[in-house]
Design a protein around this motif. Structure first.
Motif, PDB file in Angstrom:
ATOM      1  N   ASN A 147       0.742  -1.171  -0.137  1.00 52.62           N
ATOM      2  CA  ASN A 147       0.061  -0.025   0.049  1.00 52.62           C
ATOM      3  C   ASN A 147       1.008   1.201  -0.059  1.00 52.62           C
ATOM      4  O   ASN A 147       0.640   2.101   0.826  1.00 52.62           O
ATOM      5  CB  ASN A 147      -0.964   0.019   1.259  1.00 52.62           C
ATOM      6  CG  ASN A 147      -2.181  -1.297   0.899  1.00 52.62           C
ATOM      7  OD1 ASN A 147      -2.199  -1.651   0.080  1.00 52.62           O
ATOM      8  ND2 ASN A 147      -2.367  -1.549   2.280  1.00 52.62           N
ATOM      9  N   ASN A 148       2.014   1.153  -0.753  1.00 53.99           N
ATOM     10  CA  ASN A 148       2.920   2.287  -0.643  1.00 53.99           C
ATOM     11  C   ASN A 148       3.703   2.275  -2.051  1.00 53.99           C
ATOM     12  O   ASN A 148       4.365   1.137  -2.399  1.00 53.99           O
ATOM     13  CB  ASN A 148       3.824   2.282   0.539  1.00 53.99           C
ATOM     14  CG  ASN A 148       4.751   3.445   0.526  1.00 53.99           C
ATOM     15  OD1 ASN A 148       4.617   4.591   0.570  1.00 53.99           O
ATOM     16  ND2 ASN A 148       5.913   3.222   0.682  1.00 53.99           N
ATOM     17  N   ALA A 181       7.218   0.625  -7.487  1.00 53.36           N
ATOM     18  CA  ALA A 181       6.518  -0.561  -7.274  1.00 53.36           C
ATOM     19  C   ALA A 181       5.703  -0.667  -5.958  1.00 53.36           C
ATOM     20  O   ALA A 181       6.056   0.152  -5.120  1.00 53.36           O
ATOM     21  CB  ALA A 181       7.291  -1.619  -7.043  1.00 53.36           C
ATOM     22  N   ALA A 182       4.505  -1.349  -6.135  1.00 49.55           N
ATOM     23  CA  ALA A 182       3.587  -1.289  -4.891  1.00 49.55           C
ATOM     24  C   ALA A 182       2.871  -2.653  -5.090  1.00 49.55           C
ATOM     25  O   ALA A 182       2.665  -3.192  -6.010  1.00 49.55           O
ATOM     26  CB  ALA A 182       2.647  -0.309  -4.841  1.00 49.55           C
ATOM     27  N   ILE A 183       2.562  -3.022  -3.515  1.00 49.49           N
ATOM     28  CA  ILE A 183       1.743  -4.221  -3.499  1.00 49.49           C
ATOM     29  C   ILE A 183       0.221  -3.700  -2.788  1.00 49.49           C
ATOM     30  O   ILE A 183       0.398  -3.319  -1.615  1.00 49.49           O
ATOM     31  CB  ILE A 183       2.279  -5.214  -2.643  1.00 49.49           C
ATOM     32  CG1 ILE A 183       3.514  -5.981  -3.254  1.00 49.49           C
ATOM     33  CG2 ILE A 183       1.226  -6.483  -2.387  1.00 49.49           C
ATOM     34  CD1 ILE A 183       4.253  -6.768  -2.390  1.00 49.49           C
ATOM     35  N   LYS A 189      -6.322   2.384  -2.836  1.00 48.76           N
ATOM     36  CA  LYS A 189      -6.283   3.240  -3.894  1.00 48.76           C
ATOM     37  C   LYS A 189      -4.870   4.076  -3.669  1.00 48.76           C
ATOM     38  O   LYS A 189      -4.763   4.754  -2.623  1.00 48.76           O
ATOM     39  CB  LYS A 189      -7.505   4.113  -4.057  1.00 48.76           C
ATOM     40  CG  LYS A 189      -7.105   5.062  -5.215  1.00 48.76           C
ATOM     41  CD  LYS A 189      -8.345   6.273  -5.210  1.00 48.76           C
ATOM     42  CE  LYS A 189      -9.585   5.602  -5.430  1.00 48.76           C
ATOM     43  NZ  LYS A 189     -10.848   6.603  -5.723  1.00 48.76           N
ATOM     44  N   LEU A 190      -4.051   4.094  -4.374  1.00 42.30           N
ATOM     45  CA  LEU A 190      -2.737   5.052  -4.643  1.00 42.30           C
ATOM     46  C   LEU A 190      -2.665   6.028  -5.719  1.00 42.30           C
ATOM     47  O   LEU A 190      -2.974   5.380  -6.992  1.00 42.30           O
ATOM     48  CB  LEU A 190      -1.492   4.259  -4.571  1.00 42.30           C
ATOM     49  CG  LEU A 190      -1.300   3.418  -3.512  1.00 42.30           C
ATOM     50  CD1 LEU A 190       0.011   2.720  -3.562  1.00 42.30           C
ATOM     51  CD2 LEU A 190      -1.171   4.125  -2.084  1.00 42.30           C
ATOM     52  N   PRO A 191      -2.585   7.373  -5.364  1.00 46.20           N
ATOM     53  CA  PRO A 191      -2.321   8.278  -6.436  1.00 46.20           C
ATOM     54  C   PRO A 191      -1.170   8.062  -6.931  1.00 46.20           C
ATOM     55  O   PRO A 191      -0.101   8.225  -6.445  1.00 46.20           O
ATOM     56  CB  PRO A 191      -2.918   9.755  -5.786  1.00 46.20           C
ATOM     57  CG  PRO A 191      -2.485   9.251  -4.478  1.00 46.20           C
ATOM     58  CD  PRO A 191      -2.592   7.729  -3.920  1.00 46.20           C
ATOM     59  N   HIS A 192      -0.802   8.709  -8.092  1.00 40.64           N
ATOM     60  CA  HIS A 192       0.464   9.054  -8.809  1.00 40.64           C
ATOM     61  C   HIS A 192       0.249  10.546  -9.598  1.00 40.64           C
ATOM     62  O   HIS A 192      -0.640  10.389 -10.752  1.00 40.64           O
ATOM     63  CB  HIS A 192       0.893   8.197  -9.638  1.00 40.64           C
ATOM     64  CG  HIS A 192       2.361   8.354  -9.999  1.00 40.64           C
ATOM     65  ND1 HIS A 192       3.424   7.696  -9.400  1.00 40.64           N
ATOM     66  CD2 HIS A 192       2.952   9.125 -11.198  1.00 40.64           C
ATOM     67  CE1 HIS A 192       4.569   8.344 -10.108  1.00 40.64           C
ATOM     68  NE2 HIS A 192       4.264   9.216 -11.226  1.00 40.64           N
TER      69      HIS A 192
END
Length: 270
Positions: A147-148, A181-183, A189-192
């Motif tokens: 989650n990161n 990279a993320a798991i 939800k992760l923003p970029h």
């Protein structure tokens, strides 16, 4: 890309080049070896994105490379690396190895131990030719990536990048490519956000969902990831990817909408 704030174009796993050589099962996102598609012949500086599974006791024998930045991202199993610079190393899950081939190296990549190895082989075009060959390794745990977004590769000279063979932080690449990279656990939800440097210029990204559920001969299975932003939305399964194009400062959301964990690679390309 005039007038477009954000564009997302899916690259289904079922449309990737692929081959089953017995000892090697491989998927090619971009043109590679006997697979050629002029519509998928690289993306900016990103030239190769292969997802390989290699049986025990086999692998890629010693062969030459030059003028490429080559990195291996190990998903499962163990990968033995040997090269003409004298490096010998066994890479495991969470390890990333980066070779700047420069003026020329020879190396081999083989399965180590009794289990198959699953890894991603990634090549990028260098920003300039004639560099001295170099070698780097880094390790990023599942805990770090859960989650990161973790920056695992970044351009030489970028903030926090060490050119030491083994160090904390991202491996240095002589190319305008940053790899995150993320798991993602279900529902996360992760923003970029595309960097604002070079305002007025379009930015590129490529998103890949790692095929952790196994080698899929038919439609992709397992985790489901949703990319969204500026009213656009695309869902990806394991092995799928997507081209993302947007203006600096624009945001894309990456969300796990499936039932299992999703391992995601995000290439930010100038």
């Amino acid at each position: 890309m005039p007038g477009k704030l954000l564009e997302i174009i899916p690259r289904p796993s079922t449309e990737r080049g692929n081959a089953d050589h017995g000892w090697l099962k491989t998927f090619h996102t971009f043109s590679f070896a006997s697979y050629y598609d002029p519509n998928h012949d690289g993306f900016g500086a990103l030239r190769v994105l292969n997802e390989d599974r290699v049986r025990p006791g086999t692998g890629f024998g010693t062969h030459p490379h030059r003028e490429f930045e080559i990195f291996s991202y190990v998903v499962s199993g163990e990968l033995e690396h040997r090269d003409s610079m004298g490096n010998v190393e066994v890479l495991k899950r969470g390890d990333l190895q980066l070779t700047s081939a420069g003026t020329g190296i020879r190396h081999s990549e083989k399965t180590y131990g009794s289990k198959p190895v699953h890894f991603l082989q990634i090549w990028a075009l260098p920003s300039r030719a004639g560099l001295a060959p170099t070698y780097f390794t880094r390790h990023f745990s599942d805990k770090d990536k859960t989650n990161n977004w973790v920056r695992i590769v970044a351009p030489v000279g970028a903030e926090g990048v060490s050119e030491t063979r083994e160090a904390e932080g991202p491996a240095p690449v002589n190319s305008p490519v940053t790899l995150w990279a993320a798991i993602l656990t279900p529902g996360t939800k992760l923003p970029h956000t595309f960097p604002v440097e070079g305002a007025g210029k379009g930015r590129k990204a490529y998103v890949h969902v790692v095929q952790t559920g196994g080698y899929n001969e038919g439609p992709a299975t397992g985790a489901t990831v949703r990319l969204s932003g500026e009213g656009k939305e695309v869902e990806l399964r394991e092995g799928d990817g997507a081209y993302v194009m947007g203006l600096p400062g624009r945001e894309v959301q990456v969300q796990n909408v499936g039932e299992g964990n999703a391992e995601v690679l995000f290439f930010d390309i100038e």
